[in-house]
Enzyme design. Structure first.
Site: not given
Length: 442
Positions: A121, A158, A256, A259, A266
């Site tokens: 990236t 991941e 959505i 948490g 990332c």
């Protein structure tokens, strides 16, 4: 096809193993001799479900090899995938030193046409820089060799990276070269048998697509966390609200889940990198800045609830917290930007003792927090409960979803669960006589 992969982190090793699985001959390059030695013996140095089997199988078949010498990896390879790390700098911008160093080496060593594929990236415009560096290296050699630079960003999660690579939603290729495009189509053909997943665009658009995708997902997470916090203020239940809005196909249910905020290698890095890119171009990315702020606040919100709960009994000092989950999410041992580390640091700064368990990330966390005398990392999920004043659930590993609540209640000195992932039912907890504090729940 002979393929060279430079870098054996999550992206590089998964890419190499999956290409080899499809019959290609893949040479992986890494500068760390210990890593190369481990991989050459069939082991892996990262935690990723299913990856070790694929590496071992293709190593045994002779399709996958590892070396510390890039010239060995490049020999006979038309495609060179640049998969090295792009860590964040202090200001949040992307450190391209490893990516550009690989470009320099390629320019110094290439002896025929190559396609250099940036899979890491990287900020918009990186392919242009890579192209410039290779040209300069060739000029110093007084050599004229054709090459192409392509953007082919990864979209791997991941914990499910192998499945993501083998069954991709889309394959983004940024190039203006028909020759390079044909090569990439050949390489990726086995991964797009059921439908056309190939999306071709300009190089800069491909580089931007990766950032836009991750920032969109991060935005959804910060949005639902903001809604959860408002639900707490007004007495609504975010679980019901989530179902209500998710049923709208324009919104959907993915990403959505309220948490403790996003983490990992990332989303935090990419959000901040795109913010820095925008600022450098004299544009203020107000939405992305808000997404980042909300996420940073959310990581501390569960700790704040624990402080608030114990305020009436002298605060958290000398209290013991059992904590389940240290990785930033389930099915990985990655603790980079993990909310658990932020929570632990906040509570131990106030004198609370923390006993923590994680199925995979315990060793990594031990290294990160080893000098904190108030933290103990245990190897047993239930042992951390003994005489603890509360339990906090921070990562949504499957084994935490339906635990033995009678054992929890029996072994805790207190009887309260702080559920940072909304894994449990408030009604069931009430019936069991367990105090329950969730995210956006009444």
């Amino acid at each position: 096809m002979n393929i060279c992969i430079v870098g054996t982190g999550y992206v590089g090793l998964v890419t190499a193993a999956c290409f080899a699985e499809m019959g290609n001959h893949v040479f992986c390059v890494d500068t760390n001799p210990a890593v190369v030695d481990t991989l050459s013996k069939g082991g892996i140095h990262i935690f990723e479900p299913g990856l070790e089997d694929i590496v071992g199988r293709n190593l045994a078949a002779g399709r996958l090899r590892f070396t510390t010498k890039i010239e060995q990896g490049m020999a006979g390879a038309l495609a060179v995938f640049n998969c090295v790390g792009t860590p964040p700098r202090r200001d949040g911008s992307c450190d391209l030193s490893y990516v550009l160093a690989v470009a320099e080496q390629v320019g110094q060593l290439m002896d025929g046409y190559k396609v250099i594929i940036n899979k890491s990236t990287v900020p918009v415009g990186t392919a242009d820089n890579v192209r410039k560096i290779i040209r300069e290296a060739l000029k110093k050699r007084k050599t004229a060799i054709d090459f192409d630079v392509v953007s082919n960003p990864e979209f791997l999660k991941e914990g499910d990276a192998v499945n993501d690579f083998m069954k991709p939603d889309r394959i983004i290729v940024g190039t203006d070269s028909d020759r390079a495009l044909k090569l990439l189509e050949e390489i990726y053909a086995p991964f797009a048998r059921s439908r056309d997943k190939f999306i071709t665009m300009a190089v800069r658009s491909a580089e931007m697509t990766k950032y836009a995708a991750n920032c969109m997902l991060a935005t959804k997470i910060s949005f639902i966390n903001e809604m959860a916090n408002i639900c707490e203020a007004v007495g609504a239940d975010i679980k019901d609200v989530r179902i209500g809005i998710g049923s709208d196909h324009r919104i959907g249910y993915h990403f959505i889940y309220p948490g403790v905020g996003y983490g990992g290698s990332c989303f935090p890095k990419d959000v901040n990198a795109l913010i820095q890119t925008a600022v450098r171009e004299k544009y203020t990315p107000e939405l992305l800045q808000a997404v980042d702020r909300v996420n940073n606040h959310q990581k501390l919100r569960l700790a704040g609830k624990i402080h608030q709960y114990f305020a009436a009994t002298g605060g958290v000092k000398d209290k013991v917290l059992a904590l389940w989950g240290l990785s930033f999410k389930a099915n990985t041992d990655d603790i980079r930007d993990s909310a658990a580390l932020v929570i632990i640091q906040n509570l131990t700064d106030a004198g609370m003792r923390v006993r923590a368990f994680d199925p995979a990330a315990g060793n990594n966390c031990q290294k990160a927090l080893g000098d904190n005398p108030l933290v103990e990392i245990a190897n047993d999920q239930y042992a951390v409960l003994d005489n603890a004043h509360a339990l906090a659930v921070v990562t949504d590993w499957n084994q935490f979803r339906n635990p033995d609540f009678s054992a929890i209640k029996k072994r805790l000195a207190g009887s309260v669960i702080f559920d940072g992932r909304n894994l449990y039912s408030p009604r069931q907890m009430a019936e069991l006589g367990i105090e329950y504090v969730g995210v956006g729940r009444p």
